[in-house]
Design a protein around this motif. Structure first.
Motif, PDB file in Angstrom:
ATOM      1  N   PRO A 108      -7.187  -1.984  -1.705  1.00  0.00           N
ATOM      2  CA  PRO A 108      -6.660  -0.929  -2.582  1.00  0.00           C
ATOM      3  C   PRO A 108      -5.030  -0.761  -2.391  1.00  0.00           C
ATOM      4  O   PRO A 108      -4.282  -1.181  -1.427  1.00  0.00           O
ATOM      5  CB  PRO A 108      -7.281   0.191  -2.097  1.00  0.00           C
ATOM      6  N   SER A 109      -4.634  -0.439  -3.580  1.00  0.00           N
ATOM      7  CA  SER A 109      -3.121  -0.007  -3.481  1.00  0.00           C
ATOM      8  C   SER A 109      -2.635   1.226  -2.929  1.00  0.00           C
ATOM      9  O   SER A 109      -1.604   1.748  -2.718  1.00  0.00           O
ATOM     10  CB  SER A 109      -2.556  -0.480  -4.851  1.00  0.00           C
ATOM     11  N   VAL A 110      -3.680   2.269  -2.894  1.00  0.00           N
ATOM     12  CA  VAL A 110      -3.551   3.488  -2.341  1.00  0.00           C
ATOM     13  C   VAL A 110      -4.680   3.905  -1.602  1.00  0.00           C
ATOM     14  O   VAL A 110      -5.631   3.574  -1.731  1.00  0.00           O
ATOM     15  CB  VAL A 110      -3.546   4.614  -3.746  1.00  0.00           C
ATOM     16  N   VAL A 111      -4.282   4.674  -0.318  1.00  0.00           N
ATOM     17  CA  VAL A 111      -4.961   4.939   0.744  1.00  0.00           C
ATOM     18  C   VAL A 111      -4.697   6.601   0.780  1.00  0.00           C
ATOM     19  O   VAL A 111      -3.292   7.167   0.964  1.00  0.00           O
ATOM     20  CB  VAL A 111      -5.118   4.513   1.908  1.00  0.00           C
ATOM     21  N   CYS A 112      -5.666   7.537   0.667  1.00  0.00           N
ATOM     22  CA  CYS A 112      -5.412   8.976   0.728  1.00  0.00           C
ATOM     23  C   CYS A 112      -6.095   9.425   2.005  1.00  0.00           C
ATOM     24  O   CYS A 112      -7.319   9.100   2.295  1.00  0.00           O
ATOM     25  CB  CYS A 112      -5.874   9.616  -0.333  1.00  0.00           C
ATOM     26  N   ILE A 113      -5.467   9.955   3.088  1.00  0.00           N
ATOM     27  CA  ILE A 113      -6.040  10.307   4.149  1.00  0.00           C
ATOM     28  C   ILE A 113      -5.503  11.987   4.461  1.00  0.00           C
ATOM     29  O   ILE A 113      -4.270  12.251   4.470  1.00  0.00           O
ATOM     30  CB  ILE A 113      -5.441   9.562   5.563  1.00  0.00           C
ATOM     31  N   GLY A 114      -6.759  12.627   4.998  1.00  0.00           N
ATOM     32  CA  GLY A 114      -6.398  13.915   5.280  1.00  0.00           C
ATOM     33  C   GLY A 114      -5.794  14.241   6.825  1.00  0.00           C
ATOM     34  O   GLY A 114      -5.728  13.255   7.583  1.00  0.00           O
ATOM     35  N   VAL A 156       0.857  -1.396   0.005  1.00  0.00           N
ATOM     36  CA  VAL A 156      -0.024  -0.020   0.112  1.00  0.00           C
ATOM     37  C   VAL A 156       0.899   1.338   0.043  1.00  0.00           C
ATOM     38  O   VAL A 156       2.048   1.277   0.616  1.00  0.00           O
ATOM     39  CB  VAL A 156      -0.820  -0.341   1.286  1.00  0.00           C
ATOM     40  N   THR A 157       0.520   2.264  -0.742  1.00  0.00           N
ATOM     41  CA  THR A 157       0.560   3.536  -0.443  1.00  0.00           C
ATOM     42  C   THR A 157       0.100   4.535   0.013  1.00  0.00           C
ATOM     43  O   THR A 157      -1.121   4.613  -0.318  1.00  0.00           O
ATOM     44  CB  THR A 157       1.247   4.197  -1.975  1.00  0.00           C
ATOM     45  N   LEU A 215       0.264   5.364  -9.427  1.00  0.00           N
ATOM     46  CA  LEU A 215       0.617   4.645  -8.221  1.00  0.00           C
ATOM     47  C   LEU A 215      -0.526   3.498  -7.947  1.00  0.00           C
ATOM     48  O   LEU A 215      -0.222   2.958  -7.075  1.00  0.00           O
ATOM     49  CB  LEU A 215       0.540   5.701  -6.918  1.00  0.00           C
ATOM     50  N   ILE A 216      -1.598   3.758  -8.771  1.00  0.00           N
ATOM     51  CA  ILE A 216      -2.604   2.884  -8.635  1.00  0.00           C
ATOM     52  C   ILE A 216      -2.778   1.586  -9.304  1.00  0.00           C
ATOM     53  O   ILE A 216      -2.820   1.812 -10.286  1.00  0.00           O
ATOM     54  CB  ILE A 216      -4.025   3.579  -8.814  1.00  0.00           C
ATOM     55  N   THR A 217      -2.370   0.358  -8.591  1.00  0.00           N
ATOM     56  CA  THR A 217      -2.031  -0.494  -9.345  1.00  0.00           C
ATOM     57  C   THR A 217      -3.432  -1.493  -9.205  1.00  0.00           C
ATOM     58  O   THR A 217      -3.546  -2.374 -10.374  1.00  0.00           O
ATOM     59  CB  THR A 217      -1.157  -1.591  -9.054  1.00  0.00           C
ATOM     60  N   PHE A 232       0.206  17.164  -8.497  1.00  0.00           N
ATOM     61  CA  PHE A 232       0.513  15.569  -8.036  1.00  0.00           C
ATOM     62  C   PHE A 232      -0.457  14.668  -8.404  1.00  0.00           C
ATOM     63  O   PHE A 232      -0.387  13.608  -8.892  1.00  0.00           O
ATOM     64  CB  PHE A 232       0.958  15.493  -6.638  1.00  0.00           C
ATOM     65  N   VAL A 233      -1.917  15.122  -8.027  1.00  0.00           N
ATOM     66  CA  VAL A 233      -2.922  14.239  -8.263  1.00  0.00           C
ATOM     67  C   VAL A 233      -3.310  14.026  -9.721  1.00  0.00           C
ATOM     68  O   VAL A 233      -3.581  12.832  -9.972  1.00  0.00           O
ATOM     69  CB  VAL A 233      -4.098  14.810  -7.317  1.00  0.00           C
ATOM     70  N   GLU A 234      -3.237  15.083 -10.278  1.00  0.00           N
ATOM     71  CA  GLU A 234      -3.587  15.235 -11.798  1.00  0.00           C
ATOM     72  C   GLU A 234      -2.511  14.308 -12.576  1.00  0.00           C
ATOM     73  O   GLU A 234      -2.647  13.502 -13.591  1.00  0.00           O
ATOM     74  CB  GLU A 234      -3.805  16.451 -12.355  1.00  0.00           C
TER      75      GLU A 234
END
Length: 253
Positions: free
Chosen positions: A199-205, A78-79, A162-164, A154-156
């Motif tokens: 999921p391979s990516v988790v976004c946390i604020g 995971v990233t 990074l999302i596999t 970065f997001v765009e």
């Protein structure tokens, strides 16, 4: 510290030496070890193992019969993309994510990230926090940490690469819970006869979470907004609750 990690330069088989003051204090004051006692050690970037204390001085602990024959635990696949938090929270988060075994960490700017956070001297001490996390989690392999000060580019431009296999963004007002999302993934894997994959990516604020604009940009890149219940948790708690799913699966494989 659940093990003492040493740089390669401190190891010359079958001997090694502990020279870091914090580690020496830990061995003497916390572990209360004496000459002849066995100590759990590891080589940074290498294997884990044991050694016997040969001598103790105020600035050096000499080790003998060094055996480094155990591979470190597997990393979580995971990233974690984390909005840069308040400096005093940063140390705990890096330590926790490292101890859990996160493979990649991206510290990113967000609308609610104060500009002063990027000038914090703690950002120059990430290696120190990683070492603490590795010694807590009995690991030797550091996570890869990158800093991204520009959210939208970065997001765009980089997130998709990074999302596999799927991605989520933690959002307390998401329509679907994380539990429901995992059940959906499980159902899809059963129907396709493939193994359930987190999921391979988790976004946390950070404090206050993501704003709607940020959630929308994440959504455009394929990130599913999920919540973990009606309680609004601190970032540290949310990170540990969410990543616990990867830790459980890792130990079941």
């Amino acid at each position: 510290m659940n093990c003492i990690l040493l740089p390669t330069s401190n190891i010359a088989q079958p001997y090694a030496q502990i020279t870091a003051s914090a580690q020496i204090i830990h061995v003497n004051k916390v572990l209360n070890l004496q000459v002849g006692d066995t100590l759990k050690i590891g080589e940074l970037g290498g294997n884990l193992g044991t050694a016997i204390i040969d001598s103790i001085a105020s600035d050096n602990i000499r080790l003998r019969e060094v055996q480094l024959d155990t591979a470190p635990p597997a990393k979580l696949d995971v990233t974690v993309i984390l909005a840069l938090p308040r400096p005093k929270v940063l140390r705990r988060l890096i330590m926790d994510m490292t101890a859990l075994g996160v493979r990649d960490i991206v510290l990113i700017n967000s609308y609610r990230t104060q500009k002063s956070y990027w000038q914090s001297p703690l950002l120059t001490r990430l290696d120190e926090f990683v070492l603490e996390g590795l010694q807590q989690g009995v690991d030797t392999i550091s996570p890869r940490i990158t800093l991204q000060k520009r959210f939208k580019p970065f997001v765009e431009d980089q997130l998709a690469s990074l999302i596999t296999h799927n991605a989520i963004v933690a959002h307390p007002y998401g329509e679907q819970s994380f539990s429901q999302y995992l059940q959906q993934l499980s159902s899809e894997s059963l129907s396709s006869a493939t193994k359930t994959t987190l999921p391979s990516v988790v976004c946390i604020g950070a404090e206050g979470g993501w704003i709607d604009y940020e959630i929308e940009l994440f959504h455009e890149q394929g990130c599913k907004a999920v919540h973990i219940g009606s309680r609004i948790l601190r970032t540290e708690a949310a990170v540990n609750v969410i990543l616990g799913q990867w830790l459980i699966q890792n130990n079941q494989d």
